[in-house]
Scaffold this motif. Structure first.
Motif, PDB file in Angstrom:
ATOM      1  N   LEU A  60       0.798  -1.498   0.022  1.00 41.29           N
ATOM      2  CA  LEU A  60      -0.107   0.078  -0.101  1.00 41.29           C
ATOM      3  C   LEU A  60       0.826   1.420  -0.007  1.00 41.29           C
ATOM      4  O   LEU A  60       0.435   2.381  -0.613  1.00 41.29           O
ATOM      5  CB  LEU A  60      -0.891   0.012   1.207  1.00 41.29           C
ATOM      6  N   PHE A  61       1.807   1.455   0.645  1.00 40.81           N
ATOM      7  CA  PHE A  61       2.869   2.643   0.871  1.00 40.81           C
ATOM      8  C   PHE A  61       4.344   1.976   1.118  1.00 40.81           C
ATOM      9  O   PHE A  61       4.397   0.940   1.392  1.00 40.81           O
ATOM     10  CB  PHE A  61       2.256   3.474   1.825  1.00 40.81           C
ATOM     11  N   SER A  62       5.175   2.934   1.173  1.00 35.93           N
ATOM     12  CA  SER A  62       6.546   2.801   1.789  1.00 35.93           C
ATOM     13  C   SER A  62       6.880   3.840   2.611  1.00 35.93           C
ATOM     14  O   SER A  62       6.141   4.676   2.589  1.00 35.93           O
ATOM     15  CB  SER A  62       7.430   2.700   0.462  1.00 35.93           C
ATOM     16  N   VAL A  63       7.320   3.303   3.601  1.00 41.11           N
ATOM     17  CA  VAL A  63       7.783   4.158   4.974  1.00 41.11           C
ATOM     18  C   VAL A  63       9.393   4.432   4.780  1.00 41.11           C
ATOM     19  O   VAL A  63      10.029   3.422   4.854  1.00 41.11           O
ATOM     20  CB  VAL A  63       7.307   3.644   6.181  1.00 41.11           C
ATOM     21  N   GLN A  64       9.717   5.774   5.136  1.00 40.40           N
ATOM     22  CA  GLN A  64      11.115   6.194   5.489  1.00 40.40           C
ATOM     23  C   GLN A  64      11.003   6.725   6.747  1.00 40.40           C
ATOM     24  O   GLN A  64      10.122   7.538   7.045  1.00 40.40           O
ATOM     25  CB  GLN A  64      11.581   7.052   4.398  1.00 40.40           C
ATOM     26  N   ALA A  65      12.058   6.505   7.565  1.00 36.10           N
ATOM     27  CA  ALA A  65      12.131   6.891   8.846  1.00 36.10           C
ATOM     28  C   ALA A  65      13.626   7.316   9.054  1.00 36.10           C
ATOM     29  O   ALA A  65      14.461   7.096   8.640  1.00 36.10           O
ATOM     30  CB  ALA A  65      11.842   5.784  10.031  1.00 36.10           C
ATOM     31  N   LEU A  66      13.666   8.432   9.992  1.00 37.89           N
ATOM     32  CA  LEU A  66      14.916   9.148  10.531  1.00 37.89           C
ATOM     33  C   LEU A  66      14.841   9.489  11.977  1.00 37.89           C
ATOM     34  O   LEU A  66      13.701  10.234  12.312  1.00 37.89           O
ATOM     35  CB  LEU A  66      15.161  10.406   9.721  1.00 37.89           C
ATOM     36  N   PRO A  67      15.492   8.879  12.964  1.00 37.77           N
ATOM     37  CA  PRO A  67      15.331   9.352  14.297  1.00 37.77           C
ATOM     38  C   PRO A  67      15.971  10.931  14.418  1.00 37.77           C
ATOM     39  O   PRO A  67      16.478  11.375  13.760  1.00 37.77           O
ATOM     40  CB  PRO A  67      16.486   8.229  14.947  1.00 37.77           C
ATOM     41  N   ARG A  68      15.050  11.313  15.469  1.00 36.50           N
ATOM     42  CA  ARG A  68      15.180  12.783  15.998  1.00 36.50           C
ATOM     43  C   ARG A  68      16.110  12.869  17.033  1.00 36.50           C
ATOM     44  O   ARG A  68      16.274  12.277  17.794  1.00 36.50           O
ATOM     45  CB  ARG A  68      13.782  13.258  16.153  1.00 36.50           C
ATOM     46  N   ASP A  69      17.161  13.900  16.785  1.00 37.86           N
ATOM     47  CA  ASP A  69      18.273  14.376  17.649  1.00 37.86           C
ATOM     48  C   ASP A  69      17.548  15.069  18.831  1.00 37.86           C
ATOM     49  O   ASP A  69      16.635  15.960  18.485  1.00 37.86           O
ATOM     50  CB  ASP A  69      19.193  15.163  17.200  1.00 37.86           C
ATOM     51  N   GLY A  70      17.713  14.774  19.936  1.00 45.03           N
ATOM     52  CA  GLY A  70      16.802  15.140  20.949  1.00 45.03           C
ATOM     53  C   GLY A  70      15.681  14.835  21.445  1.00 45.03           C
ATOM     54  O   GLY A  70      15.041  15.557  22.277  1.00 45.03           O
ATOM     55  N   GLY A  71      15.141  13.780  20.928  1.00 41.55           N
ATOM     56  CA  GLY A  71      13.817  13.044  21.252  1.00 41.55           C
ATOM     57  C   GLY A  71      12.843  13.980  20.914  1.00 41.55           C
ATOM     58  O   GLY A  71      13.043  14.654  19.728  1.00 41.55           O
ATOM     59  N   THR A 129      -8.411   1.953  -2.490  1.00 38.82           N
ATOM     60  CA  THR A 129      -9.305   0.844  -2.364  1.00 38.82           C
ATOM     61  C   THR A 129      -9.208  -0.107  -1.219  1.00 38.82           C
ATOM     62  O   THR A 129     -10.069  -0.916  -1.152  1.00 38.82           O
ATOM     63  CB  THR A 129      -9.561   0.000  -3.586  1.00 38.82           C
ATOM     64  N   ALA A 130      -8.190  -0.146  -0.540  1.00 33.06           N
ATOM     65  CA  ALA A 130      -7.966  -1.080   0.574  1.00 33.06           C
ATOM     66  C   ALA A 130      -8.739  -0.950   1.704  1.00 33.06           C
ATOM     67  O   ALA A 130      -9.110  -0.034   1.984  1.00 33.06           O
ATOM     68  CB  ALA A 130      -6.466  -1.069   1.030  1.00 33.06           C
ATOM     69  N   THR A 153      -4.630   0.098   8.432  1.00 30.28           N
ATOM     70  CA  THR A 153      -4.119   0.614   9.772  1.00 30.28           C
ATOM     71  C   THR A 153      -3.015  -0.437  10.080  1.00 30.28           C
ATOM     72  O   THR A 153      -1.936  -0.187  10.688  1.00 30.28           O
ATOM     73  CB  THR A 153      -4.908   0.818  10.785  1.00 30.28           C
ATOM     74  N   SER A 154      -3.605  -1.675  10.023  1.00 33.73           N
ATOM     75  CA  SER A 154      -2.376  -2.900  10.420  1.00 33.73           C
ATOM     76  C   SER A 154      -1.203  -2.796   9.724  1.00 33.73           C
ATOM     77  O   SER A 154       0.010  -2.983  10.059  1.00 33.73           O
ATOM     78  CB  SER A 154      -3.041  -3.998  10.335  1.00 33.73           C
ATOM     79  N   ASP A 155      -1.318  -2.388   8.148  1.00 34.16           N
ATOM     80  CA  ASP A 155      -0.082  -2.362   7.435  1.00 34.16           C
ATOM     81  C   ASP A 155       0.751  -1.320   8.031  1.00 34.16           C
ATOM     82  O   ASP A 155       2.045  -1.297   8.056  1.00 34.16           O
ATOM     83  CB  ASP A 155      -0.034  -2.206   6.156  1.00 34.16           C
ATOM     84  N   LEU A 156       0.242  -0.212   8.373  1.00 38.20           N
ATOM     85  CA  LEU A 156       0.728   1.030   8.599  1.00 38.20           C
ATOM     86  C   LEU A 156       1.663   0.841  10.019  1.00 38.20           C
ATOM     87  O   LEU A 156       2.807   1.146  10.279  1.00 38.20           O
ATOM     88  CB  LEU A 156      -0.160   2.193   8.846  1.00 38.20           C
ATOM     89  N   LYS A 161      -8.679  12.077  -5.900  1.00 33.95           N
ATOM     90  CA  LYS A 161      -8.219  10.591  -5.453  1.00 33.95           C
ATOM     91  C   LYS A 161      -6.935  10.854  -4.547  1.00 33.95           C
ATOM     92  O   LYS A 161      -6.884  10.114  -3.480  1.00 33.95           O
ATOM     93  CB  LYS A 161      -7.999   9.764  -6.467  1.00 33.95           C
ATOM     94  N   ARG A 162      -6.037  11.650  -4.989  1.00 37.13           N
ATOM     95  CA  ARG A 162      -4.992  11.930  -4.109  1.00 37.13           C
ATOM     96  C   ARG A 162      -5.224  12.528  -2.645  1.00 37.13           C
ATOM     97  O   ARG A 162      -4.680  11.892  -1.756  1.00 37.13           O
ATOM     98  CB  ARG A 162      -3.902  12.725  -4.769  1.00 37.13           C
ATOM     99  N   ASN A 163      -6.124  13.368  -2.575  1.00 38.84           N
ATOM    100  CA  ASN A 163      -6.501  13.762  -1.433  1.00 38.84           C
ATOM    101  C   ASN A 163      -7.245  12.562  -0.503  1.00 38.84           C
ATOM    102  O   ASN A 163      -7.063  12.911   0.664  1.00 38.84           O
ATOM    103  CB  ASN A 163      -7.340  15.205  -1.474  1.00 38.84           C
ATOM    104  N   ARG A 164      -8.097  11.977  -1.286  1.00 40.30           N
ATOM    105  CA  ARG A 164      -8.634  11.041  -0.418  1.00 40.30           C
ATOM    106  C   ARG A 164      -7.770   9.912   0.128  1.00 40.30           C
ATOM    107  O   ARG A 164      -7.916   9.651   1.256  1.00 40.30           O
ATOM    108  CB  ARG A 164      -9.745  10.364  -1.233  1.00 40.30           C
ATOM    109  N   ILE A 165      -6.662   9.629  -0.511  1.00 36.65           N
ATOM    110  CA  ILE A 165      -5.416   8.685  -0.046  1.00 36.65           C
ATOM    111  C   ILE A 165      -4.913   9.291   1.180  1.00 36.65           C
ATOM    112  O   ILE A 165      -4.765   8.804   2.252  1.00 36.65           O
ATOM    113  CB  ILE A 165      -4.704   8.641  -1.199  1.00 36.65           C
ATOM    114  N   ARG A 166      -4.546  10.666   1.083  1.00 37.24           N
ATOM    115  CA  ARG A 166      -4.073  11.427   2.222  1.00 37.24           C
ATOM    116  C   ARG A 166      -4.775  11.526   3.311  1.00 37.24           C
ATOM    117  O   ARG A 166      -4.475  11.238   4.490  1.00 37.24           O
ATOM    118  CB  ARG A 166      -3.456  12.760   1.654  1.00 37.24           C
ATOM    119  N   ARG A 167      -6.065  11.556   3.457  1.00 39.83           N
ATOM    120  CA  ARG A 167      -6.942  11.592   4.263  1.00 39.83           C
ATOM    121  C   ARG A 167      -7.102  10.186   4.926  1.00 39.83           C
ATOM    122  O   ARG A 167      -7.238  10.209   6.268  1.00 39.83           O
ATOM    123  CB  ARG A 167      -8.281  12.196   3.957  1.00 39.83           C
ATOM    124  N   ARG A 168      -7.189   9.138   4.047  1.00 37.44           N
ATOM    125  CA  ARG A 168      -7.284   8.074   4.624  1.00 37.44           C
ATOM    126  C   ARG A 168      -6.133   7.404   5.585  1.00 37.44           C
ATOM    127  O   ARG A 168      -6.066   7.220   6.607  1.00 37.44           O
ATOM    128  CB  ARG A 168      -7.560   7.037   3.715  1.00 37.44           C
TER     129      ARG A 168
END
Length: 99
Positions: free
Chosen positions: A3-14, A66-67, A73-76, A33-40
């Motif tokens: 459904l998506f890909s996730v990129q992560a970066l730890p924050r300095d200082g918490g 359409t998922a 939510t579980s994939d996220l 459609k793009r805005n609906r995806i973003r809202r979901r």
């Protein structure tokens, strides 16, 4: 995930996690459609506890439109945990999970 890909970066200082969403025109030329995806994705993110002190960027795919919401939510939740764990390992210097 599919459904998506996730990129992560730890924050300095918490601090709290921050999340950004990307839904490009390549996903759909329709702004509606793009805005609906973003809202979901934003609603799913509101329901999923994000690991602390990490910045996330979620890059959506058209399947988010359409998922079933439960799958979204579980994939996220699974993807955020996995991305945060990889970034924490990289920040500590443990190369168990390549970034």
């Amino acid at each position: 995930t599919g459904l998506f890909s996730v990129q992560a970066l730890p924050r300095d200082g918490g601090g709290d996690s921050r999340v950004g969403f990307t839904v490009s025109k390549r996903v759909s030329p329709s702004a509606v459609k793009r805005n609906r995806i973003r809202r979901r994705l934003k609603e799913a993110m509101r329901r999923v506890p994000a690991p602390g002190a990490t910045d996330f960027v979620i890059v959506a795919r058209i399947e988010c439109l359409t998922a079933p919401f439960a799958r979204l939510t579980s994939d996220l939740e699974r993807a955020l945990g996995k991305a945060a764990a990889r970034r924490q390992d990289a920040a500590v210097g443990n190369d168990k999970h390549p970034a």
